[in-house]
Design a protein around this motif. Structure first.
Motif, PDB file in Angstrom:
ATOM      1  N   UNK A 147       0.828  -1.217   0.000  1.00  0.00           N
ATOM      2  CA  UNK A 147       0.000   0.000   0.000  1.00  0.00           C
ATOM      3  C   UNK A 147       0.849   1.248   0.000  1.00  0.00           C
ATOM      4  N   UNK A 148       1.890   1.257   0.830  1.00  0.00           N
ATOM      5  CA  UNK A 148       2.686   2.489   0.887  1.00  0.00           C
ATOM      6  C   UNK A 148       3.391   2.707  -0.445  1.00  0.00           C
ATOM      7  N   UNK A 149       3.758   1.633  -1.109  1.00  0.00           N
ATOM      8  CA  UNK A 149       4.360   1.798  -2.430  1.00  0.00           C
ATOM      9  C   UNK A 149       3.361   2.440  -3.389  1.00  0.00           C
ATOM     10  N   UNK A 150       2.140   1.898  -3.407  1.00  0.00           N
ATOM     11  CA  UNK A 150       1.134   2.441  -4.320  1.00  0.00           C
ATOM     12  C   UNK A 150       0.851   3.909  -3.985  1.00  0.00           C
ATOM     13  N   UNK A 151       0.718   4.208  -2.688  1.00  0.00           N
ATOM     14  CA  UNK A 151       0.419   5.590  -2.289  1.00  0.00           C
ATOM     15  C   UNK A 151       1.545   6.522  -2.721  1.00  0.00           C
ATOM     16  N   UNK A 152       2.773   6.089  -2.495  1.00  0.00           N
ATOM     17  CA  UNK A 152       3.891   6.950  -2.869  1.00  0.00           C
ATOM     18  C   UNK A 152       3.919   7.179  -4.377  1.00  0.00           C
ATOM     19  N   UNK A 153       3.623   6.129  -5.137  1.00  0.00           N
ATOM     20  CA  UNK A 153       3.589   6.295  -6.595  1.00  0.00           C
ATOM     21  C   UNK A 153       2.489   7.273  -7.001  1.00  0.00           C
ATOM     22  N   UNK A 154       1.298   7.139  -6.369  1.00  0.00           N
ATOM     23  CA  UNK A 154       0.207   8.077  -6.673  1.00  0.00           C
ATOM     24  C   UNK A 154       0.624   9.496  -6.328  1.00  0.00           C
ATOM     25  N   UNK A 164       3.645  10.790  -6.217  1.00  0.00           N
ATOM     26  CA  UNK A 164       4.613  11.327  -7.174  1.00  0.00           C
ATOM     27  C   UNK A 164       3.937  11.640  -8.505  1.00  0.00           C
ATOM     28  N   UNK A 165       3.037  10.751  -8.922  1.00  0.00           N
ATOM     29  CA  UNK A 165       2.371  10.969 -10.196  1.00  0.00           C
ATOM     30  C   UNK A 165       1.539  12.250 -10.163  1.00  0.00           C
ATOM     31  N   UNK A 166       0.790  12.428  -9.066  1.00  0.00           N
ATOM     32  CA  UNK A 166      -0.036  13.635  -8.971  1.00  0.00           C
ATOM     33  C   UNK A 166       0.825  14.882  -8.910  1.00  0.00           C
ATOM     34  N   UNK A 167       1.922  14.795  -8.176  1.00  0.00           N
ATOM     35  CA  UNK A 167       2.797  15.954  -8.063  1.00  0.00           C
ATOM     36  C   UNK A 167       3.319  16.343  -9.435  1.00  0.00           C
ATOM     37  N   UNK A 168       3.560  15.348 -10.265  1.00  0.00           N
ATOM     38  CA  UNK A 168       4.134  15.635 -11.582  1.00  0.00           C
ATOM     39  C   UNK A 168       3.071  16.091 -12.580  1.00  0.00           C
ATOM     40  N   UNK A 169       1.900  15.441 -12.589  1.00  0.00           N
ATOM     41  CA  UNK A 169       0.971  15.729 -13.692  1.00  0.00           C
ATOM     42  C   UNK A 169      -0.350  16.349 -13.267  1.00  0.00           C
ATOM     43  N   UNK A 170      -0.665  16.337 -11.955  1.00  0.00           N
ATOM     44  CA  UNK A 170      -1.853  17.058 -11.470  1.00  0.00           C
ATOM     45  C   UNK A 170      -1.391  18.017 -10.385  1.00  0.00           C
ATOM     46  N   UNK A 208      11.751   3.258  -7.027  1.00  0.00           N
ATOM     47  CA  UNK A 208      12.865   3.840  -7.746  1.00  0.00           C
ATOM     48  C   UNK A 208      12.468   4.197  -9.169  1.00  0.00           C
ATOM     49  N   UNK A 209      11.767   3.261  -9.820  1.00  0.00           N
ATOM     50  CA  UNK A 209      11.320   3.533 -11.190  1.00  0.00           C
ATOM     51  C   UNK A 209      10.377   4.739 -11.216  1.00  0.00           C
ATOM     52  N   UNK A 210       9.471   4.786 -10.254  1.00  0.00           N
ATOM     53  CA  UNK A 210       8.531   5.908 -10.197  1.00  0.00           C
ATOM     54  C   UNK A 210       9.255   7.223 -10.016  1.00  0.00           C
ATOM     55  N   UNK A 211      10.247   7.208  -9.139  1.00  0.00           N
ATOM     56  CA  UNK A 211      10.997   8.436  -8.879  1.00  0.00           C
ATOM     57  C   UNK A 211      11.702   8.899 -10.143  1.00  0.00           C
ATOM     58  N   UNK A 212      12.329   7.943 -10.843  1.00  0.00           N
ATOM     59  CA  UNK A 212      13.020   8.280 -12.090  1.00  0.00           C
ATOM     60  C   UNK A 212      12.061   8.911 -13.086  1.00  0.00           C
ATOM     61  N   UNK A 213      10.863   8.340 -13.146  1.00  0.00           N
ATOM     62  CA  UNK A 213       9.910   8.797 -14.153  1.00  0.00           C
ATOM     63  C   UNK A 213       9.374  10.185 -13.842  1.00  0.00           C
ATOM     64  N   UNK A 222      12.080  14.637 -12.850  1.00  0.00           N
ATOM     65  CA  UNK A 222      12.323  15.826 -13.677  1.00  0.00           C
ATOM     66  C   UNK A 222      11.053  16.685 -13.778  1.00  0.00           C
ATOM     67  N   UNK A 223       9.915  16.004 -13.963  1.00  0.00           N
ATOM     68  CA  UNK A 223       8.630  16.707 -14.088  1.00  0.00           C
ATOM     69  C   UNK A 223       8.322  17.491 -12.812  1.00  0.00           C
ATOM     70  N   UNK A 224       8.519  16.843 -11.647  1.00  0.00           N
ATOM     71  CA  UNK A 224       8.218  17.505 -10.376  1.00  0.00           C
ATOM     72  C   UNK A 224       9.128  18.714 -10.177  1.00  0.00           C
ATOM     73  N   UNK A 225      10.426  18.533 -10.509  1.00  0.00           N
ATOM     74  CA  UNK A 225      11.364  19.644 -10.353  1.00  0.00           C
ATOM     75  C   UNK A 225      10.917  20.821 -11.228  1.00  0.00           C
ATOM     76  N   UNK A 226      10.502  20.461 -12.448  1.00  0.00           N
ATOM     77  CA  UNK A 226      10.039  21.479 -13.384  1.00  0.00           C
ATOM     78  C   UNK A 226       8.821  22.225 -12.821  1.00  0.00           C
ATOM     79  N   UNK A 227       7.864  21.436 -12.274  1.00  0.00           N
ATOM     80  CA  UNK A 227       6.640  22.049 -11.748  1.00  0.00           C
ATOM     81  C   UNK A 227       6.926  22.976 -10.580  1.00  0.00           C
ATOM     82  N   UNK A 228       7.865  22.535  -9.717  1.00  0.00           N
ATOM     83  CA  UNK A 228       8.176  23.382  -8.563  1.00  0.00           C
ATOM     84  C   UNK A 228       8.862  24.661  -9.007  1.00  0.00           C
ATOM     85  N   UNK A 229       9.730  24.544  -9.999  1.00  0.00           N
ATOM     86  CA  UNK A 229      10.359  25.742 -10.540  1.00  0.00           C
ATOM     87  C   UNK A 229       9.304  26.653 -11.159  1.00  0.00           C
TER      88      UNK A 229
END
Lengths: 224, 216, 357
Positions: A76-83, A85-91, B29-34, B37-44
C-alpha cells in the motif's frame, strides 16, 4: 443476488466506507472542505484501493500468514507513494491542495480492511471490482460531504472543479451570489457536524425501509 | 513464478518479506526516475509563477527565480530575487516576515521596483482570524493592492487610519492591517538600506553570488 | 420542615422530597436573569429586545420541531421552560444590535446541535448556549463583534421602535460611528486599561459589550438570588471568580503595563454572567462540591489564559465548553467514598484502628 451485484451494492451503499463502516475518518473529515477536494481525494483513494487490491490478490497464495500485514503495508505504501509522485508531476495544482493528505491514504483503514477481508481471498478481477466499488462509494460520500459543507459554508459548489478536471468541467462550478456563508462548516468542526447529520439521515432512511418491509411482511402473513 | 519457488518462499517468511521489500523499492525507484524531472520542473514553475505575479509591474526578460542574492540584514538572511531587463536590475522580490499580527507573524512576498516603489505585495501565509483579518489575502479583498506604487518618497503616511496613517483598517480588525502596513514599510527601508548592493551587482557576479543563497 | 439526621443504615420510604422540579428551577433562573435583561434592554434600546425575543423564539421553535420529529410529547417538554432559559442566556451573550438571523440561527443551533441530538434536557455534554455562541463567533466574527455604545431607551440617541426593527431586520453592517470597542479590547489592541471611573461604568454596565453581560451589578443581584435559593452551588462561582482574580492580580503584579488588574477581568466581558448563569448549568457540571470547585477554577484559569494569550477577545464560551468536556474526568477523580468502602473501592478493614478520640 449475483456476487458482482453484491459487491457493487456493498461498496456504494450497504457497506459504504464512510457512512456504514465509518472507516478512513481522517481523510474524510480533513479533505472535505469542498466538493472538488472530496472528489480529488476520493479518486486518489480509489486508485490506491484498486491497485492494492489487485496486488494483494495476485500474491495471495504466496503471502505467508505471519508476515501478511507487513507485506500489505509495504504494497500500500508503495502504491500511495507512486500516486503521490504521479499527482505531483501531472496534477500539480490539485497536489498543492491535497498534497498534505495523500500520504495519509496509507493509514486509511479501509484499504487495509479490504485487503485483509476481501482481496486476500478472491481472484484479482473480483478484488479490482471490489476496490473500484469501495473507492467509488468513498468518493461519492466525500463529494456529498464536501458539497454540503461547501454549499452551507461559502455558498459555492464544485468551486475550482476545472482545476481538477480540466476547463471543460467549468460548468460544474456554481456560486450563490450574495450569500455570506457559515464559516463554521468549512472549518474542522463543520466536518464532524455534517458527517453526523448525514449518517443520521441515512440511518433514518434505513429504519424507514426496514419498518416498511416488516409492515409488508406482517400484512402478507396476516393475509394468508 | 514457479510454484516450487512460491512454496519455498511461504516457508521462509523473512525471505518473503525481503523479496517484497526489494520489489517495492524497485517500483519506487522507477517511479521516482519517471517523475523527478517533471516535479522539479513544476516546482520551478510554481516559484516562477509567484515571482512573475509579484514582479508583473516590473518589465523583465530574465527568470528572477534563477537570479538570487542573499542579503544579511539585522541578523536575518533574506533571499532576494532580481528581475532584469537587458542585464539591468529593474526590480527585486523577496519574502518578508511581519511583526506578530493577531494570530502570529504574517509572511509577505514583496516586489519593489528600481525606483523604490512597491510593485506588489501578496500574503504568502498567515493565521489571522477567518472572516476578520484574512482580508489581507488578495482573494478575499483588494486591500493589499493599496500598496502598489507607494514608496518611502511618495509622502505616504505609513500606518492604519486609527494610528494617523492612510491605510484602512478592517471592521473589527486593526491589528492585522497594522502588522502588514508595518511590514511593508520595514521592507521598503530594507530595500533602501541595501539598494546599491541589490541593484549594482552585475549579472555575472550575481550568478556566483546566487550559489550560496539558492538552496534556501 | 423535616430535619435530616445522619443515619447509619438505609431507611425505607417515604423519603424527604426536595420539592424542586425543573419548571420551578427554570422560573427562578428566568427571574434571576431579569435584572440583567432589563438593564441590557434599557441600555441598548429596542433592537436589544428584538434580539432577546428572536433568540428565545429560535430556541422554542427548534425544540418543538426536534421533539415533533422524534415523536416525543411536545407540549409537556416545552412547558419546562429550559428552551426559554437557553434562548435568554444566548441572547444576553450576543451583540445587542445583532441582525435577526444571527439570533434566530443561534437559537436553532443551540437547541438542535447543543441539546436535542444528545437526547434532550439533561443528556447534553456541552452547554447549548455556549456552543451556539462559539459557532456564531467562528462563523460570523464580524457580526459577533459589532459592539455599540449604550444609548439608554427613550434618550435622544436611542433608536425608536420602528428604527429598532430596521436595525434588527434591515441587514447591512453597523455604521462605523456607533461601533466601538469593549472593555477587554485593550488586552489585545494595547492601550490604556480602564481607570477608576471606567470600572464604575463596568459595574453599572454603561459600556459597549454583549447585550446582558455589561452590568456586573445586575448579574450579581440575579446570581445572589440563585445562590441563596441553592439553585446554583456556591462553589462554582466562587472558584471561578477567585481563580480569575488571583491570576489577574499575580500577572498584574509582575507587569502592570501588559496585564490589567483583577477588577477589569472580573467586571469586564462575560466573567460574571459565566460564573453565575453559564458555568452553573447542572447538566454539564460535576456533581460533588470538590468537583464543582475544580470545574469553576478550571474555567477561571482558561478564561484568563484565552483572554490574555488567545486568538479571540473573550474566552468564556471556549473555557466553559472545554471544562464541560472535562467534567466526566473530574467526576471520576473526586468520586466520593462509598459507605463501607475505601476510596479505592475495596471494603474497609474489618477491625478499624482507634482514631484516638
Amino acid at each position: 443476488m449475483s456476487e458482482v451485484r453484491r459487491v457493487v451494492r456493498d461498496g456504494l451503499w450497504d457497506n459504504n466506507v464512510v457512512f456504514a463502516q465509518m472507516l478512513g475518518m481522517c481523510p474524510t473529515l480533513a479533505t472535505t472542505g469542498s466538493a472538488t477536494n472530496g472528489l480529488g481525494m476520493g479518486l486518489a483513494t480509489t486508485v490506491v484501493l484498486v491497485c492494492s487490491g489487485v496486488l494483494v490478490s495476485l500474491f495471495r497464495n504466496v503471502i505467508a500468514r505471519e508476515v501478511r500485514i507487513a507485506i500489505y503495508v509495504l504494497l500500500m505504501s508503495t502504491v500511495v507513494t507512486l500516486v503521490d509522485m504521479t499527482m505531483n508531476a501531472w496534477l500539480h495544482e490539485l497536489h498543492k491542495v491535497l498534497g498534505l493528505f495523500i500520504p495519509l491514504i496509507v493509514v486509511n483503514c479501509a484499504i487495509m480492511g479490504r485487503a485483509e477481508s476481501f482481496a486476500s481471498k478472491r481472484a484479482p478481477g473480483m478484488a479490482a471490482l471490489d476496490g473500484l466499488m469501495m473507492g467509488v462509494g468513498f468518493t461519492l460520500a466525500l463529494m456529498v460531504l464536501g458539497g454540503v459543507r461547501e454549499a452551507i459554508g461559502q455558498g459555492t459548489l464544485f468551486a475550482d472543479a476545472s482545476m481538477l478536471l480540466g476547463e471543460h468541467f467549468a460548468f460544474l462550478e456554481l456560486r450563490l451570489d450574495g450569500y455570506r456563508g457559515v464559516l463554521l462548516m468549512i472549518l474542522p468542526p463543520g466536518g464532524f457536524l455534517a458527517l453526523g447529520f448525514l449518517v443520521a439521515a441515512r440511518q433514518r432512511m434505513l429504519a424507514r425501509a426496514r419498518a416498511r418491509s416488516e409492515g409488508a411482511g406482517a400484512a402478507m402473513t396476516a393475509g394468508t | 513464478m514457479s510454484s516450487t519457488l512460491a512454496a519455498g518462499l511461504r516457508r521462509r517468511p523473512g525471505l518473503l518479506l525481503g523479496a517484497f521489500a526489494l520489489g517495492c523499492s524497485a517500483m519506487l525507484g522507477a517511479g521516482d526516475l519517471a517523475t523527478r524531472e517533471e516535479i522539479r520542473q513544476r516546482q520551478a514553475d510554481d516559484l516562477r509563477h509567484a515571482l512573475d505575479q509579484t514582479l508583473s509591474a516590473v518589465p523583465h526578460d530574465n527568470n528572477p527565480a534563477e537570479d538570487t542574492i542573499a542579503v544579511e540584514d539585522a541578523g536575518r538572511s533574506v533571499t532576494v530575487y532580481r528581475a532584469r531587463m537587458a542585464a539591468e536590475v529593474n526590480g527585486v522580490a523577496f519574502n518578508w516576515v511581519s511583526e506578530a499580527g493577531y494570530g502570529g507573524p504574517i509572511t509577505l512576498t514583496v516586489g519593489i521596483g528600481r525606483d523604490g516603489r512597491i510593485a506588489s505585495v501578496r500574503v504568502l501565509s498567515h493565521s489571522e482570524t477567518p472572516g476578520l483579518g484574512d482580508k489581507i489575502d488578495v482573494r478575499k479583498s483588494d486591500w493589499i493592492r493599496g500598496f502598489d506604487g507607494r514608496g518611502l518618497d511618495t509622502g505616504t503616511r505609513w500606518g492604519v487610519r486609527k494610528d494617523g496613517g492612510e491605510f484602512d483598517q478592517f471592521a473589527g480588525a486593526t491589528i492585522t492591517p497594522r502588522a502588514v502596513v508595518g511590514a511593508v514599510h520595514a521592507s521598503l527601508k530594507f530595500f533602501a538600506a541595501h539598494r546599491e548592493h541589490l541593484l549594482a551587482a552585475p549579472a555575472g557576479a550575481a550568478a556566483a553570488a546566487a550559489q550560496p543563497g539558492s538552496p534556501t | 420542615m423535616t430535619t435530616w439526621t445522619p443515619n447509619r443504615s438505609p431507611v425505607a420510604a417515604p423519603h424527604v422530597h426536595g420539592r424542586a422540579n425543573v419548571p420551578q428551577v427554570m422560573r427562578t433562573v428566568l427571574l434571576a436573569l431579569l435584572p440583567a435583561t432589563a438593564t441590557g434592554v434599557w441600555l441598548f434600546g429596542w433592537p436589544a429586545l428584538n434580539t432577546v425575543l428572536l433568540a428565545i423564539a429560535g430556541c422554542v421553535a427548534a425544540e418543538a420541531a426536534a421533539l415533533a420529529i422524534g415523536r416525543r410529547p411536545v407540549g409537556h417538554t416545552l412547558a419546562d421552560g429550559s428552551a426559554v432559559v437557553t434562548g435568554l442566556i444566548l441572547a444576553l451573550c450576543l451583540p445587542p444590535w445583532a441582525p435577526w438571523w444571527l439570533a434566530l440561527l443561534g437559537g436553532v443551533f443551540a437547541i438542535v446541535v447543543g441539546k436535542q441530538v444528545f437526547g434532550g434536557l439533561g443528556q447534553n455534554v456541552l452547554n447549548p448556549a455556549m456552543l451556539a455562541r462559539v459557532a456564531l463567533l467562528v462563523s460570523f466574527p464580524l457580526e459577533m463583534t459589532a459592539w455599540v455604545a449604550p444609548q439608554p431607551l427613550f434618550s435622544a440617541a436611542s433608536p425608536g421602535l420602528v428604527e429598532g426593527l430596521a436595525i434588527t431586520f434591515g441587514g447591512g453592517p453597523l455604521p462605523d460611528a456607533v461601533s466601538s470597542a469593549t472593555a477587554l479590547a485593550p488586552l489585545k489592541l494595547g492601550g490604556d486599561f480602564a481607570a477608576g471611573e471606567a470600572l464604575l461604568a463596568l459595574a453599572l454596565g454603561t459600556v459597549p459589550g454583549s447585550l446582558g453581560e455589561t452590568s456586573a451589578l445586575a448579574l450579581l443581584a440575579g446570581g445572589a438570588l440563585l445562590v441563596a435559593r441553592r439553585i446554583v452551588p456556591w462553589q462554582i462561582p466562587a472558584a471561578l471568580l477567585g481563580t480569575l482574580a488571583v491570576l489577574a492580580a499575580l500577572f498584574n503584579q509582575i507587569d502592570p503595563a501588559h496585564y490589567p488588574g483583577p477588577l477589569l477581568h472580573l467586571l469586564g466581558g462575560s466573567a460574571m454572567m459565566c460564573a453565575f448563569f453559564i458555568a452553573t448549568d447542572p447538566v454539564g457540571a460535576p456533581v460533588t462540591p470538590l468537583g464543582r470547585a475544580i470545574f469553576g477554577a478550571g474555567i477561571g484559569a482558561l478564561i484568563y489564559v484565552i483572554r490574555t494569550w488567545g486568538g479571540y477577545p473573550e474566552g468564556v464560551a471556549f473555557a466553559v465548553l472545554l471544562m464541560n468536556a472535562a467534567t466526566p474526568l473530574i467526576d471520576r477523580l473526586v468520586r466520593p467514598r462509598r459507605y463501607g468502602r475505601l476510596r479505592t473501592g475495596a471494603p474497609l478493614p474489618l477491625a478499624p484502628k482507634e482514631d484516638g478520640r
